[in-house]
Design a protein around this motif. Sequence first.
Motif, PDB file in Angstrom:
ATOM      1  N   TYR A   1       0.878  -1.169   0.000  1.00  0.00           N
ATOM      2  CA  TYR A   1       0.000   0.000   0.000  1.00  0.00           C
ATOM      3  C   TYR A   1       0.918   1.223   0.000  1.00  0.00           C
ATOM      4  O   TYR A   1       1.554   1.540   0.999  1.00  0.00           O
TER       5      TYR A   1
ATOM      6  N   LYS B   1      -1.564   4.953  -3.425  1.00  0.00           N
ATOM      7  CA  LYS B   1      -2.968   4.709  -3.081  1.00  0.00           C
ATOM      8  C   LYS B   1      -3.459   5.755  -2.082  1.00  0.00           C
ATOM      9  O   LYS B   1      -4.654   5.861  -1.814  1.00  0.00           O
ATOM     10  N   ALA B   2      -2.495   6.503  -1.520  1.00  0.00           N
ATOM     11  CA  ALA B   2      -2.811   7.598  -0.611  1.00  0.00           C
ATOM     12  C   ALA B   2      -1.714   8.636  -0.732  1.00  0.00           C
ATOM     13  O   ALA B   2      -0.612   8.334  -1.223  1.00  0.00           O
TER      14      ALA B   2
ATOM     15  N   VAL C   1      -3.356   9.864  -7.028  1.00  0.00           N
ATOM     16  CA  VAL C   1      -4.084   9.088  -6.014  1.00  0.00           C
ATOM     17  C   VAL C   1      -5.467   8.747  -6.563  1.00  0.00           C
ATOM     18  O   VAL C   1      -6.194   9.628  -7.030  1.00  0.00           O
TER      19      VAL C   1
ATOM     20  N   GLY D   1      -9.014   6.549  -2.907  1.00  0.00           N
ATOM     21  CA  GLY D   1      -7.856   6.630  -2.026  1.00  0.00           C
ATOM     22  C   GLY D   1      -8.016   7.647  -0.908  1.00  0.00           C
ATOM     23  O   GLY D   1      -9.123   8.144  -0.636  1.00  0.00           O
TER      24      GLY D   1
END
Length: 545
Positions: free
Chosen positions: A193, A270-271, A302, A306
Amino acid sequence: MFDLDRVSIIAIASGSILFFLRRSLRYMRYFQQEEYYPDRFTRWWLEKRAFDSRGTVVAITAGLATLGVAELNLPLSLPISIVAAAILGIIAFREEDPCKVGKLTLKMTQRVTRIYRVALVIYTIAILLVAAGFFHSATPVAVGWFWLVQIIFFQTTFAWLIAANGILWPGEKRIQDGFMQEAKTILGKVDPYVIGISGSYGKTSTKSILAKILECVEPTFWPPGSINTPMGITREIRERLVPEHHYAVIEMAAYKRGSVARLCNLTPPKAGIITAIGLMHLDRFGSLENIYLSKTELPQAVPQDGILVCNGDNEGARRVWGEFKKRITLLYGLELDKGHLDCWMTDIQPSESGTHFTVHWEGKEYKGFTKMLGKPMLSNILAAFTMACALGYDPEYILAAIYNLEPEKHRLNLVKNGDGVLLDDSYNSNPTGFKAALEVLEAIPGGRKILVTPGMIELGELQEEENSKIAKEAAGVCDLVAVVGDTNRKALVEGLRQGGIKEEQLLQFENRDSALSYLKENRKEGDVVLIENDLPDLYEAAVRF
């Protein structure tokens, strides 16, 4: 005489090549620090007037002497050339070793080795081609003029490195692309992640804090220190990323439009966290809007499902929060008067041991403590706290992890110095961080409040104004200020005087070591010393070639 003059030409060419062997490595150290950007390296050469003097003096002396004896018809061109070439060799071997000298020494990487070797080859070819012209019709006068031609070669040593870099770039790019593709393949197989962090400042500390928090619950990968460029991150992924890693926290630096996008392509986030958008690297981007557009390459990458966390105290980061909404989009900050915040901090109480504070999150209050000091570092902690909470972790557990974090070196960490205190904020500086460091300096109890600084850099056309402005504030806090180097000397001195500092409270030094040596010899009981920024040799060192 004819053959002897040809021997002179050979001696001159040999001495010139030998001189280049050593001299080019000294220039290479600065080229490496400028990250092999030809325009920046050339600008440094011009601004620092890093021209050759030693080799040029030898060439001028030998050239004029040879022309002089030729006029007198004296057979001395060969002895002059041999002696002068020998002097060039002595100068070359007495040059300082750039791999051992300076704050940032030359790292003989594979790329540096390639540039150095190619530069040596093309320099040698150029010397031999010119020498061949003089060799064909060698006379004492030709020998004298060949010596004078060496001035051009000596003065353009830096340019041969730039030329070699340009020749190598297509192949260098293929090598880099191959390594990056290998890193992308590894990342795709592990599939952690990925949390990207970008901003004008605060990236490295936020990365470290968040990664160490997440490491307490899941195996977490993060490049150490300030590794934040494509090739640096590529190397770390290839060497250290393993299938067990659940999270990857990636710092994303930007030196031009597209930099962050390239990193997002390498490590798809993803963030993301936007720490701040400010004046840092304004000289590279040209405008604050270009800086903003560069930083928005992270939130654009992103995905909609997200997480995006932004600094609500910073106008640019707050703008990102408004323009790039995700499934979870949060604002953190220390200043409630600037508008809505999802997570904020109050009751900030600094001391020599650290900082107590209260965090407000989802309608609840949480008491916390950190060994770190200064509002910028508290802001970074809050960024990491907000992201960890958004990932679903217990706020109390996160604060327990924060409690145990050690301060980052050279980022406003406090060190006891006998009966006094040293505040080391030498990693870098910006207007926000400088002001916060002065607030900490003022708050720490002790004797004299002393500032050691070369000022702030890479602020473009606002650099002089910003340094003068912060110096004016420093004058109201400090009992003694040591201005280091000449990069911002004028602006800092003017600002300090405008702020009312007395002349006996204002000291000026060529470099940081001489400033610290003076303070060590003249220390008084309870001195509280703030070291704000420490410029690399590119800015501080007085170069002499």
